[in-house]
Design a protein around this motif. Structure first.
Motif, PDB file in Angstrom:
ATOM      1  N   ASP A   1      -7.757   5.477  -5.859  1.00 44.94           N
ATOM      2  CA  ASP A   1      -6.738   4.452  -5.740  1.00 44.94           C
ATOM      3  C   ASP A   1      -6.685   3.636  -7.022  1.00 44.94           C
ATOM      4  OD1 ASP A   1      -6.366   5.330  -3.156  1.00 44.94           O
ATOM      5  OD2 ASP A   1      -7.300   3.598  -2.213  1.00 44.94           O
TER       6      ASP A   1
ATOM      7  N   ASP B   1       0.659   5.553  -0.545  1.00 39.00           N
ATOM      8  CA  ASP B   1      -0.022   6.822  -0.805  1.00 39.00           C
ATOM      9  C   ASP B   1       0.950   7.932  -0.403  1.00 39.00           C
ATOM     10  OD1 ASP B   1      -0.272   7.374   1.968  1.00 39.00           O
ATOM     11  OD2 ASP B   1      -2.384   6.856   2.036  1.00 39.00           O
TER      12      ASP B   1
ATOM     13  N   GLY C   1      -2.319   4.993  -3.904  1.00 42.71           N
ATOM     14  CA  GLY C   1      -3.376   5.908  -3.488  1.00 42.71           C
ATOM     15  C   GLY C   1      -3.000   7.357  -3.747  1.00 42.71           C
ATOM     16  N   PHE C   2      -4.005   8.136  -4.123  1.00 45.99           N
ATOM     17  CA  PHE C   2      -3.839   9.565  -4.375  1.00 45.99           C
ATOM     18  C   PHE C   2      -4.866  10.331  -3.561  1.00 45.99           C
ATOM     19  CE2 PHE C   2      -2.173   7.281  -7.920  1.00 45.99           C
ATOM     20  CZ  PHE C   2      -1.040   7.975  -8.301  1.00 45.99           C
ATOM     21  N   LEU C   3      -4.437  11.404  -2.945  1.00 47.71           N
ATOM     22  CA  LEU C   3      -5.318  12.226  -2.121  1.00 47.71           C
ATOM     23  C   LEU C   3      -5.750  13.458  -2.911  1.00 47.71           C
ATOM     24  CD1 LEU C   3      -3.325  11.953   1.212  1.00 47.71           C
ATOM     25  CD2 LEU C   3      -5.355  10.649   0.519  1.00 47.71           C
TER      26      LEU C   3
ATOM     27  N   TYR D   1       0.861  -1.180   0.000  1.00 46.93           N
ATOM     28  CA  TYR D   1       0.000   0.000   0.000  1.00 46.93           C
ATOM     29  C   TYR D   1       0.897   1.230   0.000  1.00 46.93           C
ATOM     30  CZ  TYR D   1      -3.244   3.620   1.283  1.00 46.93           C
ATOM     31  OH  TYR D   1      -3.976   4.776   1.266  1.00 46.93           O
TER      32      TYR D   1
ATOM     33  N   GLY E   1     -10.147  10.803  -2.377  1.00 45.56           N
ATOM     34  CA  GLY E   1      -9.043  10.452  -3.242  1.00 45.56           C
ATOM     35  C   GLY E   1      -9.434   9.377  -4.223  1.00 45.56           C
TER      36      GLY E   1
END
Length: 127
Positions: free
Chosen positions: A103, A43, A118-120, A41, A101
């Motif tokens: 993902d 991010d 993951g991107f916020l 994971y 966000g």
């Protein structure tokens, strides 16, 4: 819905089950069901691998945002072994969603997650 679409939907549903698991035992089981043993994971705030580290990131999010739940925000889109989806972190008492966000996940042949990027898109100040 095609078999591939089902595969992506099932993987994402397991992913949200893990992110919304509240108790340590429930979280450990949900992470094991969603990710491969060597899954990862990543991010902007974390880069971890393996079930224990992934569970620790999820538990930390619960500590930072008590009373919140992760919810899908739109449809899952995928091809080959890759899918993407948007999400929101929703306050269960007032429905606000201060964090959002998207993902991108890669899956193994059995539909378990090998990796998450993951991107916020929306984060409150100070979070």
């Amino acid at each position: 819905m095609s078999a591939n679409t089902d595969r992506y939907e099932i993987a994402v549903a397991r992913y949200f089950e893990a992110w919304n698991a509240a108790e340590p035992e429930e979280l450990a089981k949900a992470v094991a069901a969603a990710w491969t043993a060597d899954g990862s994971y990543t991010d902007p705030l974390a880069e971890v691998g393996g079930h224990e580290q992934i569970a620790a990131v999820i538990a930390a999010a619960h500590e930072q945002f008590p009373g919140f739940a992760f919810r899908p925000a739109g449809a899952v889109d995928g091809h080959h072994d890759t899918a993407r989806f948007s999400w929101e972190l929703v306050n269960e008492s007032d429905g606000s969603a201060p964090v959002a966000g998207f993902d991108v996940i890669t899956l193994d042949a059995d539909g378990r997650i090998r990796s998450v990027l993951g991107f916020l898109d929306r984060v409150p100040a100070g979070a």
